[in-house]
Design a protein around this motif. Structure first.
Motif, PDB file in Angstrom:
ATOM      1  N   VAL A  16      51.123  44.747  28.501  1.00 37.17           N
ATOM      2  CA  VAL A  16      51.511  44.010  29.701  1.00 37.17           C
ATOM      3  C   VAL A  16      51.256  42.519  29.491  1.00 37.17           C
ATOM      4  CG1 VAL A  16      50.924  43.651  32.143  1.00 37.17           C
ATOM      5  CG2 VAL A  16      51.052  45.966  31.213  1.00 37.17           C
ATOM      6  N   GLN A  17      52.225  41.698  29.877  1.00 37.59           N
ATOM      7  CA  GLN A  17      52.014  40.248  29.882  1.00 37.59           C
ATOM      8  C   GLN A  17      51.135  39.911  31.083  1.00 37.59           C
ATOM      9  OE1 GLN A  17      55.585  37.937  30.397  1.00 37.59           O
ATOM     10  NE2 GLN A  17      54.447  36.042  30.600  1.00 37.59           N
ATOM     11  N   VAL A  18      50.000  39.277  30.839  1.00 34.72           N
ATOM     12  CA  VAL A  18      49.003  38.981  31.868  1.00 34.72           C
ATOM     13  C   VAL A  18      49.038  37.503  32.226  1.00 34.72           C
ATOM     14  CG1 VAL A  18      46.505  38.853  32.275  1.00 34.72           C
ATOM     15  CG2 VAL A  18      47.492  40.886  31.192  1.00 34.72           C
ATOM     16  N   VAL A  19      49.047  37.222  33.528  1.00 33.56           N
ATOM     17  CA  VAL A  19      48.913  35.854  34.038  1.00 33.56           C
ATOM     18  C   VAL A  19      47.734  35.856  35.004  1.00 33.56           C
ATOM     19  CG1 VAL A  19      49.991  34.034  35.413  1.00 33.56           C
ATOM     20  CG2 VAL A  19      51.384  35.377  33.811  1.00 33.56           C
ATOM     21  N   ASP A  20      46.838  34.897  34.862  1.00 26.59           N
ATOM     22  CA  ASP A  20      45.635  34.801  35.693  1.00 26.59           C
ATOM     23  C   ASP A  20      45.724  33.551  36.564  1.00 26.59           C
ATOM     24  OD1 ASP A  20      43.061  34.592  36.772  1.00 26.59           O
ATOM     25  OD2 ASP A  20      42.066  35.041  34.881  1.00 26.59           O
ATOM     26  N   VAL A  21      45.638  33.742  37.894  1.00 23.72           N
ATOM     27  CA  VAL A  21      45.673  32.599  38.816  1.00 23.72           C
ATOM     28  C   VAL A  21      44.282  32.231  39.322  1.00 23.72           C
ATOM     29  CG1 VAL A  21      48.057  33.026  39.532  1.00 23.72           C
ATOM     30  CG2 VAL A  21      46.178  34.069  40.828  1.00 23.72           C
ATOM     31  N   PHE A  28      35.429  38.898  39.852  1.00 19.80           N
ATOM     32  CA  PHE A  28      35.707  38.218  38.586  1.00 19.80           C
ATOM     33  C   PHE A  28      35.487  39.110  37.361  1.00 19.80           C
ATOM     34  CE2 PHE A  28      34.192  35.646  34.967  1.00 19.80           C
ATOM     35  CZ  PHE A  28      35.343  34.928  34.712  1.00 19.80           C
ATOM     36  N   ALA A  29      34.365  39.795  37.282  1.00 18.41           N
ATOM     37  CA  ALA A  29      34.063  40.607  36.095  1.00 18.41           C
ATOM     38  C   ALA A  29      35.071  41.740  35.926  1.00 18.41           C
ATOM     39  CB  ALA A  29      32.638  41.166  36.177  1.00 18.41           C
ATOM     40  N   LEU A  30      35.424  42.423  37.012  1.00 17.82           N
ATOM     41  CA  LEU A  30      36.403  43.499  36.913  1.00 17.82           C
ATOM     42  C   LEU A  30      37.780  42.942  36.566  1.00 17.82           C
ATOM     43  CD1 LEU A  30      37.007  46.515  37.107  1.00 17.82           C
ATOM     44  CD2 LEU A  30      37.373  46.203  39.575  1.00 17.82           C
ATOM     45  N   LYS A  31      38.116  41.783  37.096  1.00 16.93           N
ATOM     46  CA  LYS A  31      39.406  41.162  36.743  1.00 16.93           C
ATOM     47  C   LYS A  31      39.485  40.920  35.248  1.00 16.93           C
ATOM     48  CE  LYS A  31      40.073  36.853  37.095  1.00 16.93           C
ATOM     49  NZ  LYS A  31      40.300  35.452  37.373  1.00 16.93           N
ATOM     50  N   GLU A  32      38.443  40.377  34.667  1.00 19.16           N
ATOM     51  CA  GLU A  32      38.438  40.097  33.237  1.00 19.16           C
ATOM     52  C   GLU A  32      38.610  41.382  32.428  1.00 19.16           C
ATOM     53  OE1 GLU A  32      38.429  36.848  31.857  1.00 19.16           O
ATOM     54  OE2 GLU A  32      38.898  36.566  33.982  1.00 19.16           O
ATOM     55  N   GLN A  33      37.943  42.443  32.837  1.00 14.88           N
ATOM     56  CA  GLN A  33      38.069  43.723  32.130  1.00 14.88           C
ATOM     57  C   GLN A  33      39.482  44.276  32.271  1.00 14.88           C
ATOM     58  OE1 GLN A  33      35.004  46.582  32.811  1.00 14.88           O
ATOM     59  NE2 GLN A  33      36.197  48.251  31.942  1.00 14.88           N
ATOM     60  N   LEU A  34      40.060  44.207  33.470  1.00 10.69           N
ATOM     61  CA  LEU A  34      41.389  44.769  33.683  1.00 10.69           C
ATOM     62  C   LEU A  34      42.478  43.950  33.002  1.00 10.69           C
ATOM     63  CD1 LEU A  34      41.198  46.003  37.375  1.00 10.69           C
ATOM     64  CD2 LEU A  34      40.982  47.329  35.251  1.00 10.69           C
ATOM     65  N   LYS A  35      42.282  42.663  32.870  1.00  6.10           N
ATOM     66  CA  LYS A  35      43.238  41.838  32.114  1.00  6.10           C
ATOM     67  C   LYS A  35      43.278  42.298  30.652  1.00  6.10           C
ATOM     68  CE  LYS A  35      42.284  37.552  32.370  1.00  6.10           C
ATOM     69  NZ  LYS A  35      41.642  36.247  32.589  1.00  6.10           N
ATOM     70  N   ALA A  36      42.122  42.532  30.068  1.00  4.29           N
ATOM     71  CA  ALA A  36      42.059  42.997  28.676  1.00  4.29           C
ATOM     72  C   ALA A  36      42.695  44.376  28.548  1.00  4.29           C
ATOM     73  CB  ALA A  36      40.607  43.028  28.198  1.00  4.29           C
ATOM     74  N   PHE A  37      42.431  45.246  29.489  1.00  3.46           N
ATOM     75  CA  PHE A  37      43.012  46.588  29.481  1.00  3.46           C
ATOM     76  C   PHE A  37      44.533  46.513  29.593  1.00  3.46           C
ATOM     77  CE2 PHE A  37      44.491  50.313  31.908  1.00  3.46           C
ATOM     78  CZ  PHE A  37      44.176  51.313  31.004  1.00  3.46           C
ATOM     79  N   ALA A  38      45.038  45.696  30.517  1.00  6.31           N
ATOM     80  CA  ALA A  38      46.486  45.548  30.700  1.00  6.31           C
ATOM     81  C   ALA A  38      47.143  45.004  29.432  1.00  6.31           C
ATOM     82  CB  ALA A  38      46.774  44.651  31.895  1.00  6.31           C
ATOM     83  N   SER A  46      41.313  36.925  41.581  1.00  6.71           N
ATOM     84  CA  SER A  46      40.075  37.455  42.155  1.00  6.71           C
ATOM     85  C   SER A  46      39.281  36.317  42.778  1.00  6.71           C
ATOM     86  CB  SER A  46      39.209  38.116  41.071  1.00  6.71           C
ATOM     87  OG  SER A  46      38.591  37.134  40.249  1.00  6.71           O
ATOM     88  N   ASP A  47      38.258  36.710  43.514  1.00  2.00           N
ATOM     89  CA  ASP A  47      37.221  35.763  43.886  1.00  2.00           C
ATOM     90  C   ASP A  47      36.034  36.023  42.961  1.00  2.00           C
ATOM     91  OD1 ASP A  47      35.981  38.073  44.856  1.00  2.00           O
ATOM     92  OD2 ASP A  47      35.813  37.364  46.914  1.00  2.00           O
ATOM     93  N   HIS A  48      34.909  35.386  43.242  1.00  3.62           N
ATOM     94  CA  HIS A  48      33.724  35.545  42.392  1.00  3.62           C
ATOM     95  C   HIS A  48      33.229  36.990  42.344  1.00  3.62           C
ATOM     96  CE1 HIS A  48      32.446  34.761  46.501  1.00  3.62           C
ATOM     97  NE2 HIS A  48      31.356  35.439  46.229  1.00  3.62           N
ATOM     98  N   ALA A  49      33.369  37.721  43.451  1.00  6.94           N
ATOM     99  CA  ALA A  49      32.866  39.092  43.523  1.00  6.94           C
ATOM    100  C   ALA A  49      33.741  40.075  42.747  1.00  6.94           C
ATOM    101  CB  ALA A  49      32.745  39.532  44.979  1.00  6.94           C
TER     102      ALA A  49
END
Length: 144
Positions: free
Chosen positions: A29-34, A14-24, A9-12
């Motif tokens: 699901v194995q989660v990788v964050d770039v 970021f918050a949804l990315k963090e929530q979706l990583k936890a959900f996944a 994600s970008d800064h805009a």
């Protein structure tokens, strides 16, 4: 799911990315964050490129999130082999996997609620490519 799902994600977004990583993760699901790693302003094409490189190398799915999803989808689709789809609902997520073999889901934090985003993500991850006549059309993407 044996292969990871790559998140960026970008800064805009970021918050949804963090929530979706936890959900996944809850889905097994194995989660990788770039990245990105904060709300500090950053340039989305850099994170789209990181994610696309990993998706192609690992032959897995990716999720890109920015404010609208539009910038990420444009940046991602510049890469050969990437089929990024901005999905506003579960139907779009299902059909882009079934018929287009999309490998990157793009979402927009500023317009999509978290519950809908989770449902779209789950649909995208769980839907398999149908193949058949659709593969012929996918093959045309890089040959035209």
């Amino acid at each position: 799911m044996s292969t990871p799902v790559i998140f960026g994600s970008d800064h805009a977004g970021f918050a949804l990315k963090e929530q979706l990583k936890a959900f996944a993760s809850k889905l097994g699901v194995q989660v990788v964050d770039v990245g990105c790693d904060s709300l500090q302003s950053c340039d989305y094409p850099l994170f789209a490129e990181k994610l696309c490189s990993r998706v192609l190398a690992d032959k897995c799915l990716g999720v890109l999130i920015c404010g609208t999803g539009l910038g990420m989808s444009m940046a991602a689709n510049r890469r050969a082999g990437i089929r990024a789809a901005l999905c506003a609902n579960e139907y779009m997520a299902r059909m882009t996997r079934l018929h287009n073999n999309a490998n990157v889901l793009c979402l927009g934090e500023r317009w999509m609620g978290a519950g809908l985003a989770e449902s779209v993500l789950e649909t995208f991850i769980k839907t398999e490519f149908e193949g058949g006549r659709h593969q012929r059309r996918i093959d045309l993407f890089d040959s035209l």
